[in-house]
Scaffold this motif. Sequence first.
Motif, PDB file in Angstrom:
ATOM      1  N   SER A  31      41.878  28.123  39.975  1.00 31.11           N
ATOM      2  CA  SER A  31      41.189  28.487  38.740  1.00 31.11           C
ATOM      3  C   SER A  31      39.799  29.009  39.041  1.00 31.11           C
ATOM      4  N   VAL A  32      39.422  30.050  38.341  1.00 38.26           N
ATOM      5  CA  VAL A  32      38.092  30.624  38.467  1.00 38.26           C
ATOM      6  C   VAL A  32      37.516  30.828  37.065  1.00 38.26           C
ATOM      7  N   SER A  33      36.266  30.447  36.915  1.00 37.79           N
ATOM      8  CA  SER A  33      35.549  30.672  35.662  1.00 37.79           C
ATOM      9  C   SER A  33      34.306  31.490  35.939  1.00 37.79           C
ATOM     10  N   TRP A  34      33.925  32.297  34.971  1.00 29.34           N
ATOM     11  CA  TRP A  34      32.711  33.109  35.072  1.00 29.34           C
ATOM     12  C   TRP A  34      31.728  32.691  33.986  1.00 29.34           C
ATOM     13  N   TYR A  35      30.456  32.648  34.379  1.00 30.48           N
ATOM     14  CA  TYR A  35      29.389  32.294  33.453  1.00 30.48           C
ATOM     15  C   TYR A  35      28.241  33.292  33.617  1.00 30.48           C
ATOM     16  N   GLN A  36      27.530  33.496  32.516  1.00 33.16           N
ATOM     17  CA  GLN A  36      26.289  34.265  32.554  1.00 33.16           C
ATOM     18  C   GLN A  36      25.134  33.303  32.304  1.00 33.16           C
ATOM     19  N   GLN A  37      24.122  33.378  33.135  1.00 34.25           N
ATOM     20  CA  GLN A  37      22.972  32.505  32.952  1.00 34.25           C
ATOM     21  C   GLN A  37      21.703  33.333  32.871  1.00 34.25           C
ATOM     22  N   VAL A  38      21.122  33.352  31.702  1.00 28.88           N
ATOM     23  CA  VAL A  38      19.845  34.020  31.489  1.00 28.88           C
ATOM     24  C   VAL A  38      18.737  33.050  31.873  1.00 28.88           C
ATOM     25  N   GLN A  68      42.129  38.080  37.947  1.00 29.81           N
ATOM     26  CA  GLN A  68      42.301  37.218  39.105  1.00 29.81           C
ATOM     27  C   GLN A  68      43.456  37.759  39.926  1.00 29.81           C
ATOM     28  N   PHE A  69      43.273  37.772  41.206  1.00 30.54           N
ATOM     29  CA  PHE A  69      44.246  38.361  42.119  1.00 30.54           C
ATOM     30  C   PHE A  69      45.210  37.298  42.665  1.00 30.54           C
ATOM     31  N   PRO A  70      46.308  37.745  43.300  1.00 29.05           N
ATOM     32  CA  PRO A  70      47.275  36.777  43.845  1.00 29.05           C
ATOM     33  C   PRO A  70      46.668  35.773  44.819  1.00 29.05           C
ATOM     34  N   ASN A  71      45.598  36.151  45.509  1.00 23.49           N
ATOM     35  CA  ASN A  71      44.951  35.194  46.428  1.00 23.49           C
ATOM     36  C   ASN A  71      43.915  34.339  45.691  1.00 23.49           C
ATOM     37  N   TYR A  72      43.876  34.412  44.381  1.00 20.42           N
ATOM     38  CA  TYR A  72      43.018  33.628  43.489  1.00 20.42           C
ATOM     39  C   TYR A  72      41.572  34.079  43.451  1.00 20.42           C
ATOM     40  N   SER A  73      41.226  35.106  44.218  1.00 25.07           N
ATOM     41  CA  SER A  73      39.892  35.657  44.070  1.00 25.07           C
ATOM     42  C   SER A  73      39.807  36.362  42.720  1.00 25.07           C
ATOM     43  N   SER A  74      38.594  36.692  42.321  1.00 27.07           N
ATOM     44  CA  SER A  74      38.428  37.233  40.979  1.00 27.07           C
ATOM     45  C   SER A  74      37.337  38.284  40.952  1.00 27.07           C
ATOM     46  N   GLU A  75      37.430  39.170  40.004  1.00 26.82           N
ATOM     47  CA  GLU A  75      36.409  40.164  39.731  1.00 26.82           C
ATOM     48  C   GLU A  75      35.984  40.077  38.275  1.00 26.82           C
ATOM     49  N   LEU A  76      34.694  40.265  38.065  1.00 25.61           N
ATOM     50  CA  LEU A  76      34.145  40.406  36.714  1.00 25.61           C
ATOM     51  C   LEU A  76      33.612  41.821  36.606  1.00 25.61           C
ATOM     52  N   ASN A  77      34.046  42.531  35.591  1.00 26.03           N
ATOM     53  CA  ASN A  77      33.601  43.898  35.355  1.00 26.03           C
ATOM     54  C   ASN A  77      32.798  43.969  34.068  1.00 26.03           C
ATOM     55  N   VAL A  78      31.719  44.702  34.130  1.00 24.44           N
ATOM     56  CA  VAL A  78      30.915  44.922  32.940  1.00 24.44           C
ATOM     57  C   VAL A  78      30.667  46.420  32.818  1.00 24.44           C
ATOM     58  N   ASN A  79      31.040  46.990  31.697  1.00 28.86           N
ATOM     59  CA  ASN A  79      30.846  48.422  31.448  1.00 28.86           C
ATOM     60  C   ASN A  79      29.652  48.663  30.542  1.00 28.86           C
ATOM     61  N   ALA A  80      29.181  49.907  30.561  1.00 28.92           N
ATOM     62  CA  ALA A  80      28.103  50.338  29.659  1.00 28.92           C
ATOM     63  C   ALA A  80      26.973  49.320  29.640  1.00 28.92           C
ATOM     64  N   LEU A  81      26.414  49.073  30.800  1.00 34.04           N
ATOM     65  CA  LEU A  81      25.409  48.020  30.951  1.00 34.04           C
ATOM     66  C   LEU A  81      24.221  48.212  30.011  1.00 34.04           C
ATOM     67  N   LEU A  82      23.781  47.075  29.480  1.00 34.71           N
ATOM     68  CA  LEU A  82      22.600  47.032  28.624  1.00 34.71           C
ATOM     69  C   LEU A  82      21.513  46.224  29.313  1.00 34.71           C
ATOM     70  N   LEU A  83      20.275  46.415  28.871  1.00 37.17           N
ATOM     71  CA  LEU A  83      19.176  45.649  29.456  1.00 37.17           C
ATOM     72  C   LEU A  83      19.435  44.147  29.339  1.00 37.17           C
ATOM     73  N   GLY A  84      20.048  43.748  28.239  1.00 37.52           N
ATOM     74  CA  GLY A  84      20.320  42.331  28.000  1.00 37.52           C
ATOM     75  C   GLY A  84      21.372  41.727  28.901  1.00 37.52           C
ATOM     76  N   ASP A  85      22.027  42.553  29.692  1.00 43.82           N
ATOM     77  CA  ASP A  85      23.012  42.037  30.650  1.00 43.82           C
ATOM     78  C   ASP A  85      22.350  41.525  31.920  1.00 43.82           C
ATOM     79  N   SER A  86      21.058  41.725  32.037  1.00 43.31           N
ATOM     80  CA  SER A  86      20.329  41.205  33.194  1.00 43.31           C
ATOM     81  C   SER A  86      20.406  39.679  33.191  1.00 43.31           C
ATOM     82  N   ALA A  87      20.947  39.139  34.244  1.00 38.22           N
ATOM     83  CA  ALA A  87      21.173  37.694  34.291  1.00 38.22           C
ATOM     84  C   ALA A  87      21.715  37.312  35.655  1.00 38.22           C
TER      85      ALA A  87
END
Lengths: 114, 108
Positions: A31-38, A68-87
């Motif tokens: 299991s993999v979870s993603w968090y954003q921390q400002v 999440q991939f078969p080896n359980y690694s993961s990617e987080l993608n963010v499109n159209a980045l905004l200034l508020g995505d800084s974190a």
Amino acid sequence: DAGVTQSPTHLIKTRGQHVTLRCSPISGHKSVSWYQQVLGQGPQFIFQYYEKEERGRGNFPDRFSARQFPNYSSELNVNALLLGDSALYLCASSLQGARNQPQHFGDGTRLSIL
Amino acid sequence: GESVGLHLPTLSVQEGDNSIINCAYSNSASDYFIWYKQESGKGPQFIIDIRSNMDKRQGQRVTVLLNKTVKHLSLQIAATQPGDSAVYFCAEENQFYFGTGTSLTVIP
């Protein structure tokens, strides 16, 4: 044993660009979870994946996606980045999902949007 | 010293004193609670957890107390050391919400 590894550690992007962040969980964790921390706040939940299926989604716009991939690694993608995505973007892994068990966090990817 | 995380997000204690960090939770049906410690520049690190069938659980220098009646969780750190300086977060079972945390500063 290697802990949760995230790459890159730091990243600078400009508004409108897209970004891909990567996470390798602890060996054996499914299991993999993603968090954003400002700065000055606690981690905000974005996604959770278990056995390659999405198990939870936080209150984030559709610009955010993950997989999440078969080896359980993961990617987080963010499109159209905004200034508020800084974190700091944190990845956490656990054996069977974050419910009722500790998660192991990586040290995060620091994303700065100019 | 004692702090309620969301209203008093900072706590300063003298080295060697005991620290108490408090946390209120919202879901009375939650059956698992966890504390994390986050040092500057690092990801959160698991400290201790407790299930709802327990009122107290002890670790090394740390104790977690659970009061289900008032939906309150506390983390006690004995003989606080400079290395304990960090931000402390509590979370409920799904760990979807961490709150703002409590920043603990240990004064040498």
